[in-house]
Design a protein around this motif. Structure first.
Motif, PDB file in Angstrom:
ATOM      1  N   GLU A  77       0.812  -1.222   0.000  1.00 22.20           N
ATOM      2  CA  GLU A  77       0.000   0.000   0.000  1.00 22.20           C
ATOM      3  C   GLU A  77       0.842   1.267   0.000  1.00 22.20           C
ATOM      4  N   GLU A  78       2.139   1.134  -0.074  1.00 25.93           N
ATOM      5  CA  GLU A  78       3.023   2.297  -0.008  1.00 25.93           C
ATOM      6  C   GLU A  78       3.478   2.720  -1.399  1.00 25.93           C
ATOM      7  N   GLY A  79       3.800   3.986  -1.536  1.00 28.68           N
ATOM      8  CA  GLY A  79       4.328   4.494  -2.798  1.00 28.68           C
ATOM      9  C   GLY A  79       3.278   4.530  -3.892  1.00 28.68           C
ATOM     10  N   THR A  80       3.741   4.291  -5.116  1.00 29.49           N
ATOM     11  CA  THR A  80       2.838   4.312  -6.268  1.00 29.49           C
ATOM     12  C   THR A  80       2.808   2.946  -6.930  1.00 29.49           C
ATOM     13  N   ALA A  81       1.740   2.709  -7.677  1.00 28.29           N
ATOM     14  CA  ALA A  81       1.584   1.443  -8.394  1.00 28.29           C
ATOM     15  C   ALA A  81       0.940   1.732  -9.733  1.00 28.29           C
ATOM     16  N   GLY A  82       1.387   1.044 -10.738  1.00 21.76           N
ATOM     17  CA  GLY A  82       0.788   1.206 -12.057  1.00 21.76           C
ATOM     18  C   GLY A  82       1.464   2.280 -12.882  1.00 21.76           C
ATOM     19  N   THR A  83       1.210   2.244 -14.165  1.00 19.01           N
ATOM     20  CA  THR A  83       1.862   3.168 -15.090  1.00 19.01           C
ATOM     21  C   THR A  83       1.369   4.601 -14.949  1.00 19.01           C
ATOM     22  N   MET A  84       0.202   4.812 -14.311  1.00 15.98           N
ATOM     23  CA  MET A  84      -0.302   6.165 -14.127  1.00 15.98           C
ATOM     24  C   MET A  84       0.339   6.848 -12.925  1.00 15.98           C
ATOM     25  N   GLY A  85       1.127   6.122 -12.175  1.00 14.14           N
ATOM     26  CA  GLY A  85       1.799   6.704 -11.019  1.00 14.14           C
ATOM     27  C   GLY A  85       0.852   7.081  -9.894  1.00 14.14           C
ATOM     28  N   LEU A  86      -0.234   6.358  -9.749  1.00 16.17           N
ATOM     29  CA  LEU A  86      -1.208   6.644  -8.697  1.00 16.17           C
ATOM     30  C   LEU A  86      -0.725   6.076  -7.364  1.00 16.17           C
ATOM     31  N   PRO A  87      -1.160   6.685  -6.265  1.00 17.85           N
ATOM     32  CA  PRO A  87      -0.829   6.102  -4.963  1.00 17.85           C
ATOM     33  C   PRO A  87      -1.337   4.655  -4.901  1.00 17.85           C
ATOM     34  N   ALA A  88      -0.540   3.795  -4.311  1.00 16.30           N
ATOM     35  CA  ALA A  88      -0.894   2.373  -4.260  1.00 16.30           C
ATOM     36  C   ALA A  88      -2.244   2.144  -3.596  1.00 16.30           C
ATOM     37  N   ARG A  89      -2.542   2.893  -2.551  1.00 13.58           N
ATOM     38  CA  ARG A  89      -3.831   2.703  -1.878  1.00 13.58           C
ATOM     39  C   ARG A  89      -4.988   3.071  -2.821  1.00 13.58           C
ATOM     40  N   THR A  90      -4.805   4.078  -3.660  1.00  8.90           N
ATOM     41  CA  THR A  90      -5.824   4.439  -4.648  1.00  8.90           C
ATOM     42  C   THR A  90      -6.018   3.293  -5.629  1.00  8.90           C
ATOM     43  N   VAL A  91      -4.926   2.684  -6.056  1.00  7.42           N
ATOM     44  CA  VAL A  91      -5.006   1.536  -6.963  1.00  7.42           C
ATOM     45  C   VAL A  91      -5.745   0.387  -6.270  1.00  7.42           C
ATOM     46  N   GLY A  92      -5.480   0.187  -5.000  1.00  9.77           N
ATOM     47  CA  GLY A  92      -6.198  -0.827  -4.231  1.00  9.77           C
ATOM     48  C   GLY A  92      -7.689  -0.533  -4.157  1.00  9.77           C
ATOM     49  N   HIS A  93      -8.033   0.741  -4.012  1.00  5.53           N
ATOM     50  CA  HIS A  93      -9.452   1.120  -4.001  1.00  5.53           C
ATOM     51  C   HIS A  93     -10.099   0.852  -5.357  1.00  5.53           C
ATOM     52  N   MET A  94      -9.341   0.986  -6.417  1.00 10.52           N
ATOM     53  CA  MET A  94      -9.888   0.720  -7.756  1.00 10.52           C
ATOM     54  C   MET A  94     -10.333  -0.742  -7.873  1.00 10.52           C
ATOM     55  N   VAL A  95      -9.474  -1.656  -7.471  1.00 10.67           N
ATOM     56  CA  VAL A  95      -9.831  -3.076  -7.573  1.00 10.67           C
ATOM     57  C   VAL A  95     -10.926  -3.430  -6.561  1.00 10.67           C
ATOM     58  N   LEU A  96     -10.909  -2.796  -5.400  1.00  9.79           N
ATOM     59  CA  LEU A  96     -11.972  -3.013  -4.417  1.00  9.79           C
ATOM     60  C   LEU A  96     -13.317  -2.589  -5.004  1.00  9.79           C
ATOM     61  N   GLY A  97     -13.334  -1.459  -5.681  1.00  7.66           N
ATOM     62  CA  GLY A  97     -14.561  -0.998  -6.328  1.00  7.66           C
ATOM     63  C   GLY A  97     -15.021  -1.944  -7.413  1.00  7.66           C
ATOM     64  N   ASP A  98     -14.095  -2.372  -8.268  1.00 12.60           N
ATOM     65  CA  ASP A  98     -14.469  -3.301  -9.339  1.00 12.60           C
ATOM     66  C   ASP A  98     -15.024  -4.604  -8.780  1.00 12.60           C
ATOM     67  N   LEU A  99     -14.342  -5.158  -7.793  1.00 15.57           N
ATOM     68  CA  LEU A  99     -14.764  -6.440  -7.227  1.00 15.57           C
ATOM     69  C   LEU A  99     -16.166  -6.323  -6.615  1.00 15.57           C
ATOM     70  N   THR A 100     -16.435  -5.231  -5.958  1.00 13.68           N
ATOM     71  CA  THR A 100     -17.717  -5.055  -5.280  1.00 13.68           C
ATOM     72  C   THR A 100     -18.838  -4.692  -6.252  1.00 13.68           C
ATOM     73  N   VAL A 101     -18.593  -3.703  -7.095  1.00 16.06           N
ATOM     74  CA  VAL A 101     -19.633  -3.241  -8.013  1.00 16.06           C
ATOM     75  C   VAL A 101     -19.937  -4.298  -9.069  1.00 16.06           C
ATOM     76  N   HIS A 102     -18.900  -4.941  -9.606  1.00 19.16           N
ATOM     77  CA  HIS A 102     -19.173  -5.978 -10.611  1.00 19.16           C
ATOM     78  C   HIS A 102     -19.828  -7.216 -10.006  1.00 19.16           C
ATOM     79  N   ALA A 103     -19.573  -7.491  -8.724  1.00 15.77           N
ATOM     80  CA  ALA A 103     -20.305  -8.590  -8.069  1.00 15.77           C
ATOM     81  C   ALA A 103     -21.790  -8.246  -8.029  1.00 15.77           C
ATOM     82  N   TRP A 104     -22.111  -6.982  -7.743  1.00 15.84           N
ATOM     83  CA  TRP A 104     -23.511  -6.543  -7.770  1.00 15.84           C
ATOM     84  C   TRP A 104     -24.071  -6.676  -9.183  1.00 15.84           C
ATOM     85  N   ASP A 105     -23.295  -6.216 -10.190  1.00 17.30           N
ATOM     86  CA  ASP A 105     -23.738  -6.331 -11.584  1.00 17.30           C
ATOM     87  C   ASP A 105     -24.105  -7.774 -11.916  1.00 17.30           C
TER      88      ASP A 105
END
Length: 189
Positions: A96-124
């Motif tokens: 969760e530290e530093g940045t992750a991904g080619t967009m240079g986003l904070p790692a925790r933000t990237v973690g929130h992205m996958v958390l959102g996908d996993l949750t919202v797409h499960a609802w879908d």
């Protein structure tokens, strides 16, 4: 205290895996709340997200350029296994530290992205296949502010649709769905 991404993902996976296991082969061509996806292509997309965000947690490159098909063999068990690998990847010290991904986003933000996908797409997927889905309240509490912060960038990138109006006193998960461009009351035709 802020929960770790791995704990949040574990809670989200605990709700998503039963939905994926509950999808029958006869439902794979059914429509979903994501107009561009039927159930099969949404499962394929979600599996690709889960696998690619394992790499992002480890500061490796992810490949979203090609679409793979995962709905063959024992794909339901594979989804469960891959979500377990995702949780473990985000539990590694420093994930969760530093940045992750080619967009240079904070790692925790990237973690929130996958958390959102996993949750919202499960609802879908649950809505598309007539299953019940109630996200973990701790996950929803985390997603409301994090997805609200990401929403302008996500809309600009075509990841979120235009927000759907909901009452101010709507439940938190309805707000999450609405900010991603989903009608919380969507039902198959």
């Amino acid at each position: 205290m802020t929960d770790t991404i791995s704990n949040l993902l574990e809670a989200a996976a605990g709700r998503a895996v039963p939905v994926v296991r509950g999808i029958t082969d006869g439902q794979l061509a059914d429509p979903t709340p994501c107009a561009e996806y039927d159930v099969r292509t949404l499962v394929d997309h979600l599996m690709q997200v889960v696998i690619n965000f394992q790499a992002l947690a480890a500061r490796k490159e992810a490949d979203f350029s090609s679409v793979r098909h995962y709905t063959d063999g024992d794909w339901r068990s594979r989804f469960a296994d891959e979500t377990g690998v995702l949780v473990a990847a985000w539990a590694v010290p420093g994930a969760e530290e530093g940045t992750a991904g080619t967009m240079g986003l904070p790692a925790r933000t990237v973690g929130h992205m996958v958390l959102g996908d996993l949750t919202v797409h499960a609802w879908d997927l649950a809505r598309a296949t007539g299953q019940e889905f109630t996200p973990d309240p701790v996950v929803v509490d985390e997603l409301v502010p994090s997805l609200a912060a990401m929403a302008p960038m996500a809309r600009k990138g075509g990841v979120f649709g235009e927000p759907v109006p909901v009452p101010d006193d709507a439940p938190g998960f309805d707000k999450v769905l609405a900010m991603t461009g989903r009608d919380p009351h969507w039902q198959p035709a």
